[in-house]
Write a protein that holds these residues in place. Sequence first.
Motif, PDB file in Angstrom:
ATOM      1  N   GLU A  38       0.829  -1.206   0.000  1.00 37.99           N
ATOM      2  CA  GLU A  38       0.000   0.000   0.000  1.00 37.99           C
ATOM      3  C   GLU A  38       0.867   1.262   0.000  1.00 37.99           C
ATOM      4  OE1 GLU A  38      -2.399  -0.762   3.441  1.00 37.99           O
ATOM      5  OE2 GLU A  38      -3.917  -1.839   2.264  1.00 37.99           O
ATOM      6  N   THR A  39       1.971   1.228   0.735  1.00 39.43           N
ATOM      7  CA  THR A  39       2.887   2.371   0.764  1.00 39.43           C
ATOM      8  C   THR A  39       3.525   2.585  -0.598  1.00 39.43           C
ATOM      9  OG1 THR A  39       3.329   2.016   3.104  1.00 39.43           O
ATOM     10  CG2 THR A  39       4.945   3.318   1.890  1.00 39.43           C
ATOM     11  N   MET A  40       3.918   1.494  -1.269  1.00 40.00           N
ATOM     12  CA  MET A  40       4.493   1.611  -2.611  1.00 40.00           C
ATOM     13  C   MET A  40       3.515   2.285  -3.565  1.00 40.00           C
ATOM     14  SD  MET A  40       6.346  -1.994  -3.361  1.00 40.00           S
ATOM     15  CE  MET A  40       6.857  -2.975  -1.993  1.00 40.00           C
ATOM     16  N   ILE A  41       2.265   1.876  -3.498  1.00 44.78           N
ATOM     17  CA  ILE A  41       1.241   2.457  -4.379  1.00 44.78           C
ATOM     18  C   ILE A  41       1.097   3.947  -4.094  1.00 44.78           C
ATOM     19  CG2 ILE A  41      -1.236   2.494  -4.885  1.00 44.78           C
ATOM     20  CD1 ILE A  41      -1.186  -0.569  -4.404  1.00 44.78           C
ATOM     21  N   SER A  42       1.005   4.303  -2.829  1.00 47.74           N
ATOM     22  CA  SER A  42       0.846   5.714  -2.463  1.00 47.74           C
ATOM     23  C   SER A  42       2.053   6.537  -2.871  1.00 47.74           C
ATOM     24  CB  SER A  42       0.625   5.848  -0.959  1.00 47.74           C
ATOM     25  OG  SER A  42      -0.576   5.232  -0.589  1.00 47.74           O
ATOM     26  N   GLN A  43       3.249   6.013  -2.654  1.00 46.73           N
ATOM     27  CA  GLN A  43       4.464   6.751  -2.994  1.00 46.73           C
ATOM     28  C   GLN A  43       4.614   6.956  -4.492  1.00 46.73           C
ATOM     29  OE1 GLN A  43       7.554   4.494  -1.029  1.00 46.73           O
ATOM     30  NE2 GLN A  43       7.437   5.766   0.809  1.00 46.73           N
ATOM     31  N   TRP A  44       4.081   6.057  -5.282  1.00 44.82           N
ATOM     32  CA  TRP A  44       4.175   6.181  -6.737  1.00 44.82           C
ATOM     33  C   TRP A  44       2.995   6.976  -7.307  1.00 44.82           C
ATOM     34  CZ3 TRP A  44       7.643   3.738 -10.361  1.00 44.82           C
ATOM     35  CH2 TRP A  44       8.778   3.234  -9.743  1.00 44.82           C
ATOM     36  N   GLY A  45       2.163   7.535  -6.431  1.00 41.06           N
ATOM     37  CA  GLY A  45       1.100   8.416  -6.888  1.00 41.06           C
ATOM     38  C   GLY A  45      -0.242   7.758  -7.110  1.00 41.06           C
ATOM     39  N   GLY A  46      -0.399   6.503  -6.720  1.00 41.00           N
ATOM     40  CA  GLY A  46      -1.683   5.832  -6.868  1.00 41.00           C
ATOM     41  C   GLY A  46      -2.590   6.125  -5.691  1.00 41.00           C
ATOM     42  N   ASP A  47      -3.875   5.951  -5.896  1.00 42.26           N
ATOM     43  CA  ASP A  47      -4.867   6.118  -4.831  1.00 42.26           C
ATOM     44  C   ASP A  47      -5.335   4.746  -4.369  1.00 42.26           C
ATOM     45  OD1 ASP A  47      -4.867   8.895  -4.862  1.00 42.26           O
ATOM     46  OD2 ASP A  47      -6.486   9.020  -6.329  1.00 42.26           O
ATOM     47  N   LEU A  48      -5.495   4.591  -3.063  1.00 39.66           N
ATOM     48  CA  LEU A  48      -6.011   3.351  -2.489  1.00 39.66           C
ATOM     49  C   LEU A  48      -7.494   3.518  -2.204  1.00 39.66           C
ATOM     50  CD1 LEU A  48      -3.096   2.669  -0.017  1.00 39.66           C
ATOM     51  CD2 LEU A  48      -3.635   1.361  -2.067  1.00 39.66           C
ATOM     52  N   THR A  49      -8.265   2.481  -2.496  1.00 37.53           N
ATOM     53  CA  THR A  49      -9.696   2.507  -2.211  1.00 37.53           C
ATOM     54  C   THR A  49     -10.028   1.422  -1.199  1.00 37.53           C
ATOM     55  OG1 THR A  49     -10.254   0.989  -4.001  1.00 37.53           O
ATOM     56  CG2 THR A  49     -10.228   3.335  -4.529  1.00 37.53           C
ATOM     57  N   GLU A  50     -11.032   1.674  -0.415  1.00 33.99           N
ATOM     58  CA  GLU A  50     -11.469   0.710   0.600  1.00 33.99           C
ATOM     59  C   GLU A  50     -12.397  -0.352   0.009  1.00 33.99           C
ATOM     60  OE1 GLU A  50     -10.571   0.474   3.857  1.00 33.99           O
ATOM     61  OE2 GLU A  50      -9.090   2.022   3.390  1.00 33.99           O
ATOM     62  N   GLN A  51     -13.151   0.040  -1.003  1.00 32.01           N
ATOM     63  CA  GLN A  51     -14.127  -0.863  -1.597  1.00 32.01           C
ATOM     64  C   GLN A  51     -13.837  -1.070  -3.071  1.00 32.01           C
ATOM     65  OE1 GLN A  51     -16.660  -2.450   0.015  1.00 32.01           O
ATOM     66  NE2 GLN A  51     -15.905  -1.580   1.916  1.00 32.01           N
ATOM     67  N   LEU A  52     -14.143  -2.251  -3.564  1.00 34.78           N
ATOM     68  CA  LEU A  52     -14.017  -2.528  -4.986  1.00 34.78           C
ATOM     69  C   LEU A  52     -15.251  -1.971  -5.683  1.00 34.78           C
ATOM     70  CD1 LEU A  52     -12.128  -3.995  -6.948  1.00 34.78           C
ATOM     71  CD2 LEU A  52     -13.604  -5.976  -6.728  1.00 34.78           C
TER      72      LEU A  52
END
Length: 122
Positions: A38-52
Amino acid sequence: LSANVVYDPNFTFKFHVHGNFDLDGTGQPTVTDRRRVETMISQWGGDLTEQLSYDVDFLVMGKEPELPRRPEDPLDPVANETYNKALKDYEEYATLVAEARDLKIPILNQNRFLILIGYYQR
């Protein structure tokens, strides 16, 4: 001069991460490694979602849980609780994969995700 009409540097991809990962290759998937993903995704500029949902771009899945076997002693409360938790995890994983397929969301397992971001050298 070439132009790409699809590429937008201001666009951020949305990711839904599920399950536990084994980034160090120890054979034991952990929640800590999931947080690293999750940290890798955030650091590379991606957004995390709680729900699909339909607006998620990628589903990143951890190690698939094994289908548990029923306890030998049906009256053992500890064995039953362990079985029920393992069964719930297995069913949740399978349901999420089916939902992503219905929504046409690309599913990335741990290895595909890590290759995509350049974590592994080919």
